[in-house]
Design a protein around this motif. Structure first.
Motif, PDB file in Angstrom:
ATOM      1  N   ARG A  97       0.818  -1.215   0.000  1.00  0.00           N
ATOM      2  CA  ARG A  97       0.000   0.000   0.000  1.00  0.00           C
ATOM      3  C   ARG A  97       0.851   1.263   0.000  1.00  0.00           C
ATOM      4  O   ARG A  97       0.551   2.220  -0.716  1.00  0.00           O
ATOM      5  N   ALA A  98       1.928   1.281   0.779  1.00  0.00           N
ATOM      6  CA  ALA A  98       2.641   2.531   1.012  1.00  0.00           C
ATOM      7  C   ALA A  98       4.073   2.549   0.509  1.00  0.00           C
ATOM      8  O   ALA A  98       4.749   3.562   0.652  1.00  0.00           O
ATOM      9  N   GLY A  99       4.544   1.459  -0.107  1.00  0.00           N
ATOM     10  CA  GLY A  99       5.917   1.415  -0.582  1.00  0.00           C
ATOM     11  C   GLY A  99       6.054   1.208  -2.077  1.00  0.00           C
ATOM     12  O   GLY A  99       6.898   1.831  -2.722  1.00  0.00           O
ATOM     13  N   VAL A 100       5.230   0.344  -2.646  1.00  0.00           N
ATOM     14  CA  VAL A 100       5.268   0.115  -4.093  1.00  0.00           C
ATOM     15  C   VAL A 100       4.863   1.393  -4.811  1.00  0.00           C
ATOM     16  O   VAL A 100       3.933   2.094  -4.398  1.00  0.00           O
ATOM     17  N   ALA A 101       5.559   1.706  -5.884  1.00  0.00           N
ATOM     18  CA  ALA A 101       5.286   2.942  -6.619  1.00  0.00           C
ATOM     19  C   ALA A 101       3.825   2.994  -7.059  1.00  0.00           C
ATOM     20  O   ALA A 101       3.266   1.994  -7.504  1.00  0.00           O
ATOM     21  N   PRO A 102       3.182   4.162  -6.953  1.00  0.00           N
ATOM     22  CA  PRO A 102       1.763   4.263  -7.284  1.00  0.00           C
ATOM     23  C   PRO A 102       1.445   3.989  -8.743  1.00  0.00           C
ATOM     24  O   PRO A 102       0.301   3.653  -9.069  1.00  0.00           O
ATOM     25  N   ASP A 103       2.447   4.123  -9.619  1.00  0.00           N
ATOM     26  CA  ASP A 103       2.204   3.836 -11.033  1.00  0.00           C
ATOM     27  C   ASP A 103       2.530   2.391 -11.386  1.00  0.00           C
ATOM     28  O   ASP A 103       2.608   2.039 -12.561  1.00  0.00           O
ATOM     29  N   HIS A 104       2.700   1.537 -10.383  1.00  0.00           N
ATOM     30  CA  HIS A 104       2.923   0.105 -10.588  1.00  0.00           C
ATOM     31  C   HIS A 104       1.749  -0.677 -10.012  1.00  0.00           C
ATOM     32  O   HIS A 104       1.896  -1.469  -9.077  1.00  0.00           O
ATOM     33  N   GLN A 105       0.584  -0.457 -10.577  1.00  0.00           N
ATOM     34  CA  GLN A 105      -0.632  -1.073 -10.055  1.00  0.00           C
ATOM     35  C   GLN A 105      -0.635  -2.588 -10.190  1.00  0.00           C
ATOM     36  O   GLN A 105      -1.249  -3.283  -9.369  1.00  0.00           O
ATOM     37  N   SER A 106       0.045  -3.125 -11.192  1.00  0.00           N
ATOM     38  CA  SER A 106       0.057  -4.580 -11.354  1.00  0.00           C
ATOM     39  C   SER A 106       0.737  -5.260 -10.178  1.00  0.00           C
ATOM     40  O   SER A 106       0.356  -6.370  -9.777  1.00  0.00           O
ATOM     41  N   ILE A 107       1.746  -4.620  -9.597  1.00  0.00           N
ATOM     42  CA  ILE A 107       2.421  -5.188  -8.432  1.00  0.00           C
ATOM     43  C   ILE A 107       1.513  -5.119  -7.214  1.00  0.00           C
ATOM     44  O   ILE A 107       1.428  -6.063  -6.416  1.00  0.00           O
ATOM     45  N   LYS A 108       0.780  -4.028  -7.077  1.00  0.00           N
ATOM     46  CA  LYS A 108      -0.120  -3.878  -5.938  1.00  0.00           C
ATOM     47  C   LYS A 108      -1.254  -4.904  -5.961  1.00  0.00           C
ATOM     48  O   LYS A 108      -1.875  -5.177  -4.923  1.00  0.00           O
ATOM     49  N   ALA A 109      -1.506  -5.498  -7.118  1.00  0.00           N
ATOM     50  CA  ALA A 109      -2.594  -6.463  -7.237  1.00  0.00           C
ATOM     51  C   ALA A 109      -2.361  -7.720  -6.405  1.00  0.00           C
ATOM     52  O   ALA A 109      -3.293  -8.501  -6.189  1.00  0.00           O
ATOM     53  N   VAL A 110      -1.139  -7.916  -5.907  1.00  0.00           N
ATOM     54  CA  VAL A 110      -0.875  -9.078  -5.061  1.00  0.00           C
ATOM     55  C   VAL A 110      -1.708  -9.029  -3.786  1.00  0.00           C
ATOM     56  O   VAL A 110      -1.927 -10.050  -3.133  1.00  0.00           O
ATOM     57  N   SER A 111      -2.225  -7.865  -3.435  1.00  0.00           N
ATOM     58  CA  SER A 111      -3.062  -7.757  -2.231  1.00  0.00           C
ATOM     59  C   SER A 111      -4.310  -8.629  -2.323  1.00  0.00           C
ATOM     60  O   SER A 111      -4.876  -9.023  -1.288  1.00  0.00           O
ATOM     61  N   ARG A 112      -4.733  -8.964  -3.534  1.00  0.00           N
ATOM     62  CA  ARG A 112      -5.906  -9.849  -3.677  1.00  0.00           C
ATOM     63  C   ARG A 112      -5.620 -11.224  -3.092  1.00  0.00           C
ATOM     64  O   ARG A 112      -6.506 -11.889  -2.551  1.00  0.00           O
ATOM     65  N   ARG A 113      -4.368 -11.638  -3.209  1.00  0.00           N
ATOM     66  CA  ARG A 113      -3.979 -12.918  -2.606  1.00  0.00           C
ATOM     67  C   ARG A 113      -4.067 -12.818  -1.081  1.00  0.00           C
ATOM     68  O   ARG A 113      -4.497 -13.759  -0.403  1.00  0.00           O
ATOM     69  N   TYR A 114      -3.654 -11.683  -0.550  1.00  0.00           N
ATOM     70  CA  TYR A 114      -3.715 -11.490   0.893  1.00  0.00           C
ATOM     71  C   TYR A 114      -5.160 -11.417   1.372  1.00  0.00           C
ATOM     72  O   TYR A 114      -5.464 -11.832   2.500  1.00  0.00           O
ATOM     73  N   ASP A 115      -6.044 -10.885   0.533  1.00  0.00           N
ATOM     74  CA  ASP A 115      -7.465 -10.849   0.876  1.00  0.00           C
ATOM     75  C   ASP A 115      -7.990 -12.258   1.151  1.00  0.00           C
ATOM     76  O   ASP A 115      -8.806 -12.462   2.062  1.00  0.00           O
ATOM     77  N   GLN A 116      -7.542 -13.218   0.365  1.00  0.00           N
ATOM     78  CA  GLN A 116      -7.993 -14.601   0.538  1.00  0.00           C
ATOM     79  C   GLN A 116      -7.531 -15.156   1.878  1.00  0.00           C
ATOM     80  O   GLN A 116      -8.263 -15.888   2.545  1.00  0.00           O
ATOM     81  N   VAL A 117      -6.321 -14.794   2.286  1.00  0.00           N
ATOM     82  CA  VAL A 117      -5.823 -15.219   3.595  1.00  0.00           C
ATOM     83  C   VAL A 117      -6.659 -14.590   4.695  1.00  0.00           C
ATOM     84  O   VAL A 117      -7.083 -15.256   5.651  1.00  0.00           O
ATOM     85  N   ALA A 118      -6.907 -13.285   4.571  1.00  0.00           N
ATOM     86  CA  ALA A 118      -7.663 -12.569   5.596  1.00  0.00           C
ATOM     87  C   ALA A 118      -9.099 -13.082   5.720  1.00  0.00           C
ATOM     88  O   ALA A 118      -9.708 -12.986   6.795  1.00  0.00           O
ATOM     89  N   ALA A 119      -9.644 -13.619   4.642  1.00  0.00           N
ATOM     90  CA  ALA A 119     -11.026 -14.100   4.648  1.00  0.00           C
ATOM     91  C   ALA A 119     -11.175 -15.455   5.337  1.00  0.00           C
ATOM     92  O   ALA A 119     -12.288 -15.875   5.654  1.00  0.00           O
ATOM     93  N   ASP A 120     -10.063 -16.140   5.590  1.00  0.00           N
ATOM     94  CA  ASP A 120     -10.112 -17.452   6.230  1.00  0.00           C
ATOM     95  C   ASP A 120     -10.582 -17.293   7.676  1.00  0.00           C
ATOM     96  O   ASP A 120     -10.088 -16.421   8.396  1.00  0.00           O
ATOM     97  N   PRO A 121     -11.531 -18.095   8.125  1.00  0.00           N
ATOM     98  CA  PRO A 121     -12.047 -17.945   9.495  1.00  0.00           C
ATOM     99  C   PRO A 121     -10.999 -18.203  10.586  1.00  0.00           C
ATOM    100  O   PRO A 121     -11.217 -17.823  11.743  1.00  0.00           O
ATOM    101  N   ARG A 122      -9.888 -18.803  10.210  1.00  0.00           N
ATOM    102  CA  ARG A 122      -8.816 -19.027  11.198  1.00  0.00           C
ATOM    103  C   ARG A 122      -7.940 -17.795  11.391  1.00  0.00           C
ATOM    104  O   ARG A 122      -7.050 -17.792  12.252  1.00  0.00           O
ATOM    105  N   VAL A 123      -8.196 -16.751  10.603  1.00  0.00           N
ATOM    106  CA  VAL A 123      -7.355 -15.550  10.608  1.00  0.00           C
ATOM    107  C   VAL A 123      -8.171 -14.330  11.027  1.00  0.00           C
ATOM    108  O   VAL A 123      -9.326 -14.184  10.614  1.00  0.00           O
TER     109      VAL A 123
END
Length: 433
Positions: free
Chosen positions: A44-70
């Motif tokens: 969110r705060a380190g990857v360059a703002p014009d590199h949106q494709s790299i920021k898309a990795v957060s979708r993978r983290y969303d899946q982790v956060a959605a797990d009821p064990r987390v």
């Protein structure tokens, strides 16, 4: 049931959580704790703002956060709201995944002058990190110097050189975009102690410099070794050098008013100025027979009003946790700090590697954690919930982050993915009602 607290919700934290879910199955409960109400750290705060494709990795983290064990517990500061000692008393294992958010100091005379900023601060400013929203770097100057030869240095130079139109569809925050639109910077120097063969930026980063609307990259042909020596490089570095040689051959473009000079074989000697930065004196260097930069004794002065030091990062010490001041990371042996207390990512090894490097690091650490028996019986979630409630800490959970996310998306300027909320009090107002 094993209870695990991961301190830090950036790449290292989420990859460690993902690894723990896979390795421990239904026998683990994970709390990911962050001092900010917003997750993803460096994404969110380190990857360059014009590199949106790299920021898309957060979708993978969303899946982790959605797990009821987390669970995500944002707005909880270690060392302020809760101590490391208290955490190790609540959870079976505590993993520090706090990254390396502090700049390494430039360490030359005059570095304290206004106009000298660290790259973590500068990047945090244009990325909307709450800690740096008031940075206000001086942009009413003709020349800026970026010290460093890594990807972050190239990012800083590129952002300084881009037009507003080129940044319009990024998630750069308006409090940075507006001053950049009025910027007077026309010359950007990027300093490296060694030569093109030793530069640590990647092909994507350096290649983008040749695609800018109003800026031309410049490289001195004399800085290259003989072309036949390129064959000694690995394939990735060889391609980087090929691009640099093309820049050197092309030279300046009179149609483009901004230049980005990749000044190899230069190291900062002192910052010159009275009340603010006026110039940077540099020492010319050369390589010795071991490939290390040594001084030639010849100096030059680069007039400038802004110096960005992109020379590395260090972790923030945590009270009660052994810290290596020289290395800027926690004292550890293969990730183990003390029984039940671990570290991973940049907090373990220092600021090296890419975002993806943190995934194998997290998986390797979880293997070691899983192989370590625990007595059990610690309160885990019930313990931290009771302690934070007693102290009046307003915790942001993942649903609260999703409300913040939706609000930021709704505020976006035309073409941009979001307009970040940059004030902590405004972020807290979203989830505190």
């Amino acid at each position: 049931m094993r209870t695990l607290a991961i301190i830090g919700s950036g790449p290292a934290g989420f990859y460690t959580a993902e690894a723990a879910l896979k390795a421990m199955g239904e026998h683990v409960r994970i709390d990911i704790i962050d001092r900010l109400p917003t997750p993803y750290g460096l994404i969110r705060a380190g990857v360059a703002p014009d590199h949106q494709s790299i920021k898309a990795v957060s979708r993978r983290y969303d899946q982790v956060a959605a797990d009821p064990r987390v669970r995500f517990l944002g707005n909880v500061a270690i060392g302020t709201d809760i101590s490391a000692t208290e955490l190790t008393g609540i959870y079976d294992d505590v993993v520090l995944a706090v990254g390396a958010p502090q700049d390494r100091p430039l360490g030359v005379p005059g570095a304290e002058l206004p106009g000298v900023v660290g790259s973590a601060a500068f990047v945090g400013w244009y990325n909307g990190h709450p800690d740096f929203r008031d940075l206000a770097p001086p942009l009413g100057v003709e020349s800026a110097v970026v010290v460093g030869n890594g990807n972050v240095a190239i990012d800083c130079a590129r952002i300084l050189a881009k037009t507003v139109a080129e940044l319009q569809d990024s998630d750069i925050v308006n409090h940075a975009l507006d001053p950049l639109a009025q910027s007077k910077v026309r010359r950007v120097h990027v300093l490296g102690r060694r030569g093109p063969h030793q530069a640590s930026f990647t092909l994507k980063e350096v290649g983008e410099l040749g695609e800018l609307a109003r800026a031309t990259p410049l490289v001195r042909a004399a800085d290259f070794p003989p072309a036949e020596e390129d064959g000694w490089l690995d394939s990735g570095q060889r391609r980087v050098v090929e691009v640099l040689r093309k820049f050197a051959a092309a030279g300046p473009d009179a149609a483009k008013p901004v230049t980005i000079s990749l000044d190899f074989f230069r190291r900062p000697l002192r910052v010159i100025g009275r009340s603010h930065v006026e110039a940077l004196e540099v020492m010319k260097t050369r390589l010795d027979e071991d490939g290390q930069a040594i001084d030639t004794g010849e100096t030059e002065t680069i007039p400038c009003g802004l110096v960005v030091a992109a020379i590395g990062y260090r972790s923030t010490p945590i009270p009660g946790v052994p810290f290596d001041e020289t290395a800027g990371r926690f004292v550890n042996v293969d990730g183990l700090i003390a029984p039940g207390l671990w570290c991973v990512g940049w907090a373990r090894r220092g600021p090296s590697g890419t975002i993806g490097t943190n995934r194998p690091d997290g998986f390797a650490l979880v293997e070691r954690i899983a192989a370590t028996p625990v007595a059990g019986g610690k309160p885990g979630r019930a313990g931290i919930d009771a302690l934070l409630a007693a102290r009046g800490v307003q915790v942001a959970d993942f649903a609260d982050w999703q409300m913040i996310d939706a609000l930021e998306v709704s505020r976006a300027r035309t073409g941009a993915p979001r307009e970040k909320i940059v004030a902590l009090e405004e972020l807290r107002a979203v989830f505190a009602g």
